[in-house]
Enzyme design. Structure first.
Site, PDB file in Angstrom:
ATOM      1  N   GLU A   1       9.568   0.815  11.030  1.00  0.00           N
ATOM      2  CA  GLU A   1      10.667   1.765  10.854  1.00  0.00           C
ATOM      3  C   GLU A   1      10.031   3.149  10.965  1.00  0.00           C
ATOM      4  O   GLU A   1       9.285   3.573  10.078  1.00  0.00           O
ATOM      5  CB  GLU A   1      11.338   1.544   9.501  1.00  0.00           C
ATOM      6  CG  GLU A   1      12.746   2.084   9.465  1.00  0.00           C
ATOM      7  CD  GLU A   1      12.776   3.519   8.992  1.00  0.00           C
ATOM      8  OE1 GLU A   1      12.811   4.419   9.871  1.00  0.00           O
ATOM      9  OE2 GLU A   1      12.755   3.749   7.786  1.00  0.00           O
TER      10      GLU A   1
ATOM     11  N   SER B   1       5.285   7.346  10.366  1.00  0.00           N
ATOM     12  CA  SER B   1       5.385   8.100  11.612  1.00  0.00           C
ATOM     13  C   SER B   1       5.196   7.182  12.829  1.00  0.00           C
ATOM     14  O   SER B   1       4.562   6.128  12.735  1.00  0.00           O
ATOM     15  CB  SER B   1       4.316   9.193  11.638  1.00  0.00           C
ATOM     16  OG  SER B   1       3.037   8.609  11.678  1.00  0.00           O
ATOM     17  N   THR B   2       5.703   7.632  13.952  1.00  0.00           N
ATOM     18  CA  THR B   2       5.565   6.858  15.187  1.00  0.00           C
ATOM     19  C   THR B   2       4.094   6.759  15.592  1.00  0.00           C
ATOM     20  O   THR B   2       3.647   5.714  16.068  1.00  0.00           O
ATOM     21  CB  THR B   2       6.431   7.511  16.291  1.00  0.00           C
ATOM     22  OG1 THR B   2       7.799   7.414  15.861  1.00  0.00           O
ATOM     23  CG2 THR B   2       6.276   6.812  17.619  1.00  0.00           C
TER      24      THR B   2
ATOM     25  N   LYS C   1       0.885  -1.185   0.000  1.00  0.00           N
ATOM     26  CA  LYS C   1       0.000   0.000   0.000  1.00  0.00           C
ATOM     27  C   LYS C   1       0.913   1.223   0.000  1.00  0.00           C
ATOM     28  O   LYS C   1       1.512   1.568   1.001  1.00  0.00           O
ATOM     29  CB  LYS C   1      -0.868  -0.007   1.265  1.00  0.00           C
ATOM     30  CG  LYS C   1      -2.206   0.702   1.130  1.00  0.00           C
ATOM     31  CD  LYS C   1      -2.135   2.190   0.821  1.00  0.00           C
ATOM     32  CE  LYS C   1      -1.899   3.067   2.046  1.00  0.00           C
ATOM     33  NZ  LYS C   1      -1.751   4.492   1.725  1.00  0.00           N
TER      34      LYS C   1
ATOM     35  N   GLU D   1       9.659  15.380  15.562  1.00  0.00           N
ATOM     36  CA  GLU D   1      10.193  15.186  14.214  1.00  0.00           C
ATOM     37  C   GLU D   1       9.513  16.188  13.285  1.00  0.00           C
ATOM     38  O   GLU D   1       8.287  16.193  13.146  1.00  0.00           O
ATOM     39  CB  GLU D   1       9.919  13.760  13.745  1.00  0.00           C
ATOM     40  CG  GLU D   1      10.560  13.456  12.414  1.00  0.00           C
ATOM     41  CD  GLU D   1      10.353  12.015  11.973  1.00  0.00           C
ATOM     42  OE1 GLU D   1       9.243  11.492  12.147  1.00  0.00           O
ATOM     43  OE2 GLU D   1      11.319  11.423  11.452  1.00  0.00           O
TER      44      GLU D   1
ATOM     45  N   CYS E   1      13.835   9.996   7.694  1.00  0.00           N
ATOM     46  CA  CYS E   1      13.779   9.580   9.099  1.00  0.00           C
ATOM     47  C   CYS E   1      15.136   9.729   9.778  1.00  0.00           C
ATOM     48  O   CYS E   1      15.212   9.970  10.974  1.00  0.00           O
ATOM     49  CB  CYS E   1      13.294   8.141   9.189  1.00  0.00           C
ATOM     50  SG  CYS E   1      14.193   7.028   8.113  1.00  0.00           S
TER      51      CYS E   1
HETATM   52  P1  NDP Z   1       2.062   8.355   8.207  1.00  0.00           P
HETATM   53  O1  NDP Z   1       2.686   7.548   9.260  1.00  0.00           O
HETATM   54  O2  NDP Z   1       0.676   8.820   8.410  1.00  0.00           O
HETATM   55  O3  NDP Z   1       2.078   7.559   6.813  1.00  0.00           O
HETATM   56  C1  NDP Z   1       2.971   6.507   6.513  1.00  0.00           C
HETATM   57  C2  NDP Z   1       2.229   5.428   5.742  1.00  0.00           C
HETATM   58  O4  NDP Z   1       1.196   4.865   6.559  1.00  0.00           O
HETATM   59  C3  NDP Z   1       1.515   5.946   4.494  1.00  0.00           C
HETATM   60  O5  NDP Z   1       1.522   4.959   3.484  1.00  0.00           O
HETATM   61  C4  NDP Z   1       0.110   6.156   4.992  1.00  0.00           C
HETATM   62  O6  NDP Z   1      -0.821   6.186   3.953  1.00  0.00           O
HETATM   63  C5  NDP Z   1      -0.067   4.953   5.887  1.00  0.00           C
HETATM   64  N1  NDP Z   1      -1.102   5.053   6.893  1.00  0.00           N
HETATM   65  C6  NDP Z   1      -1.612   6.165   7.479  1.00  0.00           C
HETATM   66  N2  NDP Z   1      -2.556   5.827   8.385  1.00  0.00           N
HETATM   67  C7  NDP Z   1      -2.659   4.473   8.373  1.00  0.00           C
HETATM   68  C8  NDP Z   1      -3.441   3.524   9.092  1.00  0.00           C
HETATM   69  N3  NDP Z   1      -4.335   3.890  10.013  1.00  0.00           N
HETATM   70  N4  NDP Z   1      -3.266   2.213   8.829  1.00  0.00           N
HETATM   71  C9  NDP Z   1      -2.370   1.808   7.919  1.00  0.00           C
HETATM   72  N5  NDP Z   1      -1.602   2.666   7.200  1.00  0.00           N
HETATM   73  C10 NDP Z   1      -1.733   3.978   7.429  1.00  0.00           C
HETATM   74  O7  NDP Z   1       2.977   9.570   7.902  1.00  0.00           O
HETATM   75  P2  NDP Z   1       2.589  10.904   7.125  1.00  0.00           P
HETATM   76  O8  NDP Z   1       2.736  10.638   5.682  1.00  0.00           O
HETATM   77  O9  NDP Z   1       1.297  11.484   7.573  1.00  0.00           O
HETATM   78  O10 NDP Z   1       3.730  11.843   7.648  1.00  0.00           O
HETATM   79  C11 NDP Z   1       3.600  12.431   8.949  1.00  0.00           C
HETATM   80  C12 NDP Z   1       4.905  12.419   9.636  1.00  0.00           C
HETATM   81  O11 NDP Z   1       5.385  11.078   9.764  1.00  0.00           O
HETATM   82  C13 NDP Z   1       6.030  13.097   8.903  1.00  0.00           C
HETATM   83  O12 NDP Z   1       5.978  14.450   9.043  1.00  0.00           O
HETATM   84  C14 NDP Z   1       7.198  12.443   9.565  1.00  0.00           C
HETATM   85  O13 NDP Z   1       7.422  13.041  10.809  1.00  0.00           O
HETATM   86  C15 NDP Z   1       6.774  11.038   9.752  1.00  0.00           C
HETATM   87  N6  NDP Z   1       7.213  10.123   8.687  1.00  0.00           N
HETATM   88  C16 NDP Z   1       8.306   9.351   8.886  1.00  0.00           C
HETATM   89  C17 NDP Z   1       8.758   8.531   7.886  1.00  0.00           C
HETATM   90  C18 NDP Z   1       9.962   7.701   8.047  1.00  0.00           C
HETATM   91  O14 NDP Z   1      10.628   7.386   7.063  1.00  0.00           O
HETATM   92  N7  NDP Z   1      10.292   7.270   9.232  1.00  0.00           N
HETATM   93  C19 NDP Z   1       8.100   8.441   6.601  1.00  0.00           C
HETATM   94  C20 NDP Z   1       6.919   9.252   6.508  1.00  0.00           C
HETATM   95  C21 NDP Z   1       6.520  10.040   7.527  1.00  0.00           C
HETATM   96  P3  NDP Z   1      -1.282   7.621   3.376  1.00  0.00           P
HETATM   97  O15 NDP Z   1      -0.039   8.392   3.077  1.00  0.00           O
HETATM   98  O16 NDP Z   1      -2.014   7.225   2.169  1.00  0.00           O
HETATM   99  O17 NDP Z   1      -2.109   8.256   4.454  1.00  0.00           O
END
Ligand code: NDP
Length: 479
Positions: A249, A228-229, A174, A382, A283
C-alpha cells in the site's frame, strides 16, 4: 530521562542488545523514548518465535478460537481508545480527537475480520472425470512480516494484523522508527486478549537495518508493506528474490475533480479536509484539486476561506484540527516543495513554517497553491504535507486526462450533480478508490488499494485476506 522500550517476542518484553534510537515528539521537538534498533539476530528470534507459535498450535486453532480472540482484541482497542490516542498524538502529532477516533474506527476493522475467521470456506468442484470428488481448502501461509509507517501506526498495523490473524497466520510487526509507541502499547492488548505467545511479535528499529533484515529473512512467508513507493519497490524486489507474496500500500497523488454544477460549499469543505487532515500525511490525500475554469475564482474563495479557519496547534487540545508534521526532515521536505512552486505558481494561502508558541514543533499551516500545472514538481510527487495544488481545467475530457496523468493510482474524486457524468468520470479515473461527492471514506467492508505505482493488493473487504492464504486442491478418486 526518556524511558527505553523493548521488543515484544514470544509473549515477553525483551531488552534490545544493540544500539538504540530516540523517538521525538513532533509537537515539542523533545525526546519521548529510546527504542532499540532490532539486530538481525533479534529479528531472527522474532521470526522463529512466530514460526514456533504457528506450527505449535496456532495454525490448527479452530476458526471460532481466532474469531473470539480478535473480538476480544477489538473490544480492548475500543476500550483503550483514549490512551492509545494520546500515545499516538504524542508520537506522531495527529490531534487527539482524531487519534482516539482512529482507534475506535480500527476496532471495527478488527471486528469485521473476526467475522471472516469462520467463513473462509472452499469450494467443491464438479470435474469432467467420473467417480471423483474435488474440493479446495484455504490454508494460512505461515509467518507474515508487517512493515508499518508512522502516519497512522495503530490502524495501519491492525489493517494488516486482523486479516492475517483471521486467516491463521503468525506475524512479526516492524513499526516505523518515527512512531513505534502506539504499536508497542498494542502488544500489551494482544497479550491481554489472550493470543498465544509468539503469534504476534514486534521488533523496533530502523527501516534500513531492522526492516530490511525482516523482509530478507528466509522464515518469512508474506510481506505486507505500507509506505513510500520507493521503499515498496525495494521490499517487492526482496520478496521477489524469495518468491513470496507481497502486498504493497504505497503513495498517491490523487485528483479531486470539481465540476461547475457541484454543491460547491460541500466540495470546498471536503477539498480542505481531504488534503489537510493529518497535516496532509495520508496516502489518500486529495493533493491535486482540479477545478472547472468557469467557477475557479469563486470556488477558490470558498476553499481558502475554509482552509484559513483550520485550527492549527497543540494536538492535545480538543479544538485542534491540525498538528505538526512528523519530523524536522519532513518539515524541510514540505517547505522545499512549496519553495519549488513559488516562481511558477501562486501561494494563495500559508506556505511558511509557523513560529511563536509553535516554533519548537514542525508546524506548517494549510497551504493552497493556485495556478499549478500538472507537470510541476508539486503536482507530480507525493509531498505528504498540507499542500493543496490547484489545477484549472476546461472540460470533462481535460479533467480526466489531468487526473490520470500521474504515476500513482490510489484514489480520485468527482464532484457533480450530473448522475451520468459522475459515473463516467468514476469509470475513467485510473485509481483503486473513487469517491463521488465525498472524500476520505474508507470502510472495513470495502476494498482499498492502488492502481499503477500506488501498490499491489487490497486492504479492507474479503480481498484483503487473499494474500495471507494459499489454496489447496484435493482430488479424490472414488471407487
Ligand atoms: P518509508 O517508505 O521509508 O517507510 C515506511 C516503512 O518502511 C517504515 O516502517 C520504515 O521504517 C520502513 N522501511 C524503510 N526502509 C526499509 C527497508 N529497506 N526495508 C524494510 N522496511 C523499510 O517512508 P518514510 O517514512 O521515509 O516516508 C517517506 C515518504 O513516503 C513520505 O513522505 C510519503 O511520501 C511516503 N509515505 C507513504 C505512506 C502511505 O501511507 N502510503 C506512509 C509513509 C510514507 P523506518 O520508518 O524505521 O525507516
Amino acid at each position: 530521562m526518556a524511558t527505553t522500550t523493548k521488543h515484544f517476542v514470544a509473549g515477553e518484553w525483551r531488552a534490545g542488545a544493540g544500539a538504540s534510537m530516540t523517538d521525538v515528539n513532533p509537537t515539542s521537538g523533545k525526546p519521548l523514548a529510546e527504542f532499540p534498533i532490532g539486530t538481525a539476530e533479534e529479528v531472527d528470534g522474532a521470526v522463529r518465535a512466530a514460526r514456533a507459535a504457528f506450527e505449535g498450535g496456532w495454525r490448527d486453532a479452530t476458526p471460532n478460537v481466532r474469531r473470539k480472540l480478535l473480538l476480544k482484541l477489538a473490544q480492548l482497542v475500543a476500550d483503550n481508545a483514549q490512551e492509545l490516542g494520546r500515545i499516538a498524538t504524542d508520537d506522531m502529532g495527529m490531534p487527539w480527537a482524531f487519534t482516539m477516533g482512529e482507534a475506535i474506527f480500527t476496532a471495527e476493522y478488527v471486528e469485521y475480520y473476526a467475522g471472516w475467521a469462520d467463513k473462509l470456506d472452499g469450494a467443491t468442484i464438479p470435474l469432467s472425470a467420473s467417480n471423483t470428488l474435488d474440493y479446495t481448502v484455504h490454508e494460512p501461509r505461515g509467518v507474515v512480516a508487517a512493515i508499518v509507517p508512522w502516519n497512522a501506526p495503530l490502524s495501519l498495523a491492525l489493517w494488516r494484523a486482523a486479516p492475517a490473524l483471521a486467516a491463521g497466520n503468525a506475524m512479526v510487526i516492524k513499526p516505523s522508527e518515527l512512531a513505534p509507541l502506539p504499536i508497542l502499547r498494542l502488544m500489551d492488548l494482544i497479550a491481554e486478549a489472550g493470543f498465544p505467545p509468539g503469534v504476534v511479535n514486534c521488533v523496533t528499529g530502523s527501516g534500513s537495518e531492522t526492516g530490511a533484515s525482516l523482509v530478507d529473512h528466509p522464515g518469512v512467508d508474506v510481506v505486507a508493506f505500507t509506505g513510500s513507493t520507493t521503499t515498496g519497490r525495494r521490499v517487492a524486489e526482496a520478496a521477489g528474490r524469495r518468491l513470496i507474496p507481497v502486498s504493497l500500500e504505497l503513495g498517491g497523488k490523487s485528483a479531486n475533480v470539481v465540476f461547475a454544477d457541484a454543491d460547491l460549499d460541500a466540495a470546498a469543505v471536503q477539498a480542505c479536509v481531504g488534503c489537510f487532515v493529518n497535516t496532509g500525511q495520508q496516502c489518500i490525500a486529495g493533493s491535486r484539486l482540479l477545478v472547472e475554469r468557469s467557477i475557479h475564482d469563486a470556488f477558490m474563495e470558498k476553499v481558502t476561506a475554509f482552509a484559513r479557519g483550520f485550527a492549527v496547534g497543540d494536538p492535545m487540545q480538543p479544538t485542534t484540527q491540525m498538528g505538526p508534521l512528523i519530523s524536522e526532515r519532513q518539515l524541510d521536505r514540505v517547505l522545499d516543495f512549496i519553495g519549488s512552486a513559488k516562481t511558477d505558481a501562486n501561494i494563495a494561502l500559508g506556505g511558511e513554517r509557523l513560529g511563536g508558541d509553535l516554533a519548537d514543533g514542525y508546524f506548517v499551516p494549510p497551504t493552497v497553491v493556485t495556478g499549478v500545472r500538472n507537470d510541476m514538481r508539486i503536482a507530480r510527487e507525493e509531498i505528504f504535507g498540507p499542500v493543496l495544488s490547484v489545477i484549472p481545467f476546461a472540460d470533462e475530457a481535460e479533467a480526466i486526462a489531468i487526473a490520470n496523468d500521474t504515476d500513482y493510482g490510489l484514489a480520485g474524486g468527482v464532484w457533480t450533480n450530473d448522475l451520468s457524468r459522475a459515473h463516467r468520470v468514476a469509470r475513467a479515473i485510473q485509481a483503486g478508490t473513487v469517491w463521488v461527492n465525498s472524500w476520505l471514506a474508507v470502510n472495513p467492508q470495502a476494498p482499498f488499494g492502488g492502481y499503477k505505482s500506488s501498490g499491489i493488493g487490497r486492504e479492507g473487504g474479503r480481498e484483503a485476506i487473499d494474500v495471507y492464504l494459499q489454496t489447496k486442491n484435493v482430488y479424490v478418486q472414488l471407487h
